[in-house]
Scaffold this active site. Structure first.
Site, PDB file in Angstrom:
ATOM      1  N   GLY A  62       0.752  -1.243   0.000  1.00  0.00           N
ATOM      2  CA  GLY A  62       0.000   0.000   0.000  1.00  0.00           C
ATOM      3  C   GLY A  62       0.779   1.287   0.000  1.00  0.00           C
TER       4      GLY A  62
ATOM      5  N   CYS B 111     -14.487   4.589 -28.292  1.00  0.00           N
ATOM      6  CA  CYS B 111     -15.760   5.297 -28.382  1.00  0.00           C
ATOM      7  C   CYS B 111     -16.445   5.392 -27.027  1.00  0.00           C
ATOM      8  CB  CYS B 111     -16.653   4.601 -29.405  1.00  0.00           C
ATOM      9  SG  CYS B 111     -15.868   4.602 -31.008  1.00  0.00           S
TER      10      CYS B 111
END
Ligand code: PLP
Length: 421
Positions: free
Chosen positions: A239, A346
């Site tokens: 982390g 798209c």
């Protein structure tokens, strides 16, 4: 620090000009630096000097076999979160005793494969999982070494999609119920408790949440030992964040993180495991793309690249910032103009940056996304039938394609048309 620097007016990966890779492999392509990967792994390894420890690379951040082999060769273990990752780690030559298995939804098949192939420990995240593992292990006359992942209820203060240590996320067992679940684990056949696991989130840029979590784990260690459990091993998760841009606040260094670990749990005499992913792989990779078009809109100008959200989804998914730089070094003091930097997919979401100040660029110019080694290629897809983005590994003045771009035919051949159609 990484090994992507301008030299003779060209951005290089170590000693290889990126333009040479683009000519040989085409774009878009991920490029990784071996020296950077190894440097980051060693920073963690050295930060835990003096403690019995194993650095398990969180391979979900970057799981190419060549990268795994490189890191395993330097002494890394692996943190896997699926049967597929386990198989990859083994295929890269990582022995079972250096693999830890994390994740909230391990299936019986995955458990069986890991028990058969060898496993250092399962980091168990719930009681149903514990019971399932007990059934699977006893069915194989095996014993599964486990930690329980406890959820310490600390706020990691990171992006909500990558925070895992709060009570309301799906991860781990509430620390308040740990004694009860450890007692059940001790009763179950085929289960051997070896320690405690915790992982509070990703891209943490402050040590305070780690400190709070590790202090809770240290207290829990004493409590569980008093209850008669063997707690020899602490898996402290991953982390630690990385700088995605020079203007960012600078996250703590592995040395400071190592000192924190020694301060909070060093006195317990446990073997310590950590599971860094992003800090090892993030700045060790970039995504190399080419400019297809410069398009002038009514309100803004667009830089249309041949890389898209299917190749690098972090900006669309996490609002992530990546430094985007031209491969040809801009002249000092050159005038910059704002561009929306987009891909050809798209979707309106296929946008990497809005109003980003860029030096003059032309069609065909190469542009690199920095800090794209972690959660880049591994999250790529073939959306819009764009073939899966290839990967290249550089070492000094040599480079190799470590995953080649599939041809259209190969991509299409994975589909089958039923006989009745
Ligand atoms: C994702 C994850 C990691 C790695 O996180 P990074 O932020 O990449 O260091 C480590 N352990 C577990 C259990 C994870 O889910």
């Amino acid at each position: 620090m990484d090994h992507f620097l301008y030299r003779d007016g060209q951005l290089h990966a170590e000693d290889v000009p990126l333009s040479v890779i683009a000519d040989a492999v085409g774009t878009p392509v991920y490029v990784y630096s071996s020296a950077t990967l190894l440097r980051h792994f060693r920073l963690f390894d050295e930060a835990l000097d003096g403690l019995d420890h194993l650095v398990c690379f969180a391979m979900k951040s970057l799981s190419n076999l060549a990268v795994l082999k490189l890191l395993a060769g330097a002494g890394a273990g692996m943190d896997v979160v699926s049967g597929g990752e386990y198989a990859r780690a083994r295929a890269a030559g990582v022995p079972g005793e250096r693999i830890v298995f994390s994740g909230v939804g391990k299936t019986a098949d995955e458990m069986r494969a890991a028990l058969k192939g060898g496993i250092r420990q399962f980091n168990v995240e719930s009681e149903p999982e514990l019971r399932r593992l007990s059934e699977v292990a006893t069915g194989m006359s095996a014993v599964a070494p486990i930690t329980l992942r406890v959820n310490p209820d600390v706020d990691a203060r990171t992006h909500e999609k990558i925070a895992t240590g709060k009570a309301d996320t799906k991860f781990g067992i509430p620390i308040s119920r740990a004694r009860e679940v450890y007692a059940e684990a001790a009763r179950l056949p085929g289960i051997e408790v070896v320690g405690i696991d915790v992982h509070i989130g990703s891209q943490l840029t402050d040590l305070a949440p780690f400190e709070a979590a590790y202090r809770r784990v240290a207290e829990l260690t004493e409590v569980l030992r008093a209850d008669g459990h063997r707690i020899d091993r602490l898996d402290l998760g991953g982390g630690l964040g990385i700088p995605y841009t020079a203007s960012n606040e600078v996250p703590p260094l592995p040395t400071e993180y190592g000192a924190l670990i020694k301060r909070t749990v060093g006195h317990l005499g446990c073997e310590v495991e950590i599971e860094p992913g992003r800090l090892i792989s993030g700045n060790a990779g970039l995504l190399l793309t080419s400019v297809i078009y410069l398009k002038s809109g009514e309100a803004r100008d667009f830089l249309i690249l041949d890389g898209a959200m299917n190749d690098l989804i972090r900006p669309a998914m996490y609002d992530a910032w990546h430094d985007i730089v031209p491969v040809r070094e801009p002249a000092p003091g050159v005038e910059r103009a704002p561009y929306d930097i987009v891909g050809p997919v798209c979707e309106t979401g296929d946008i990497f940056a809005k109003g980003r100040m860029m030096p003059p660029l032309s069609e065909g110019d190469l542009v690199a996304f920095r800090s794209a080694g972690a959660y880049g290629a591994v999250m790529a897809s073939e959306y819009n039938s764009r073939p899966l983005v290839p990967e290249v590994l550089v070492q000094g003045d040599q480079f190799a394609v470590i995953r080649r771009r599939p041809t259209f035919d190969e991509m299409i051949a994975r589909d089958t048309i039923p006989e009745w159609l």
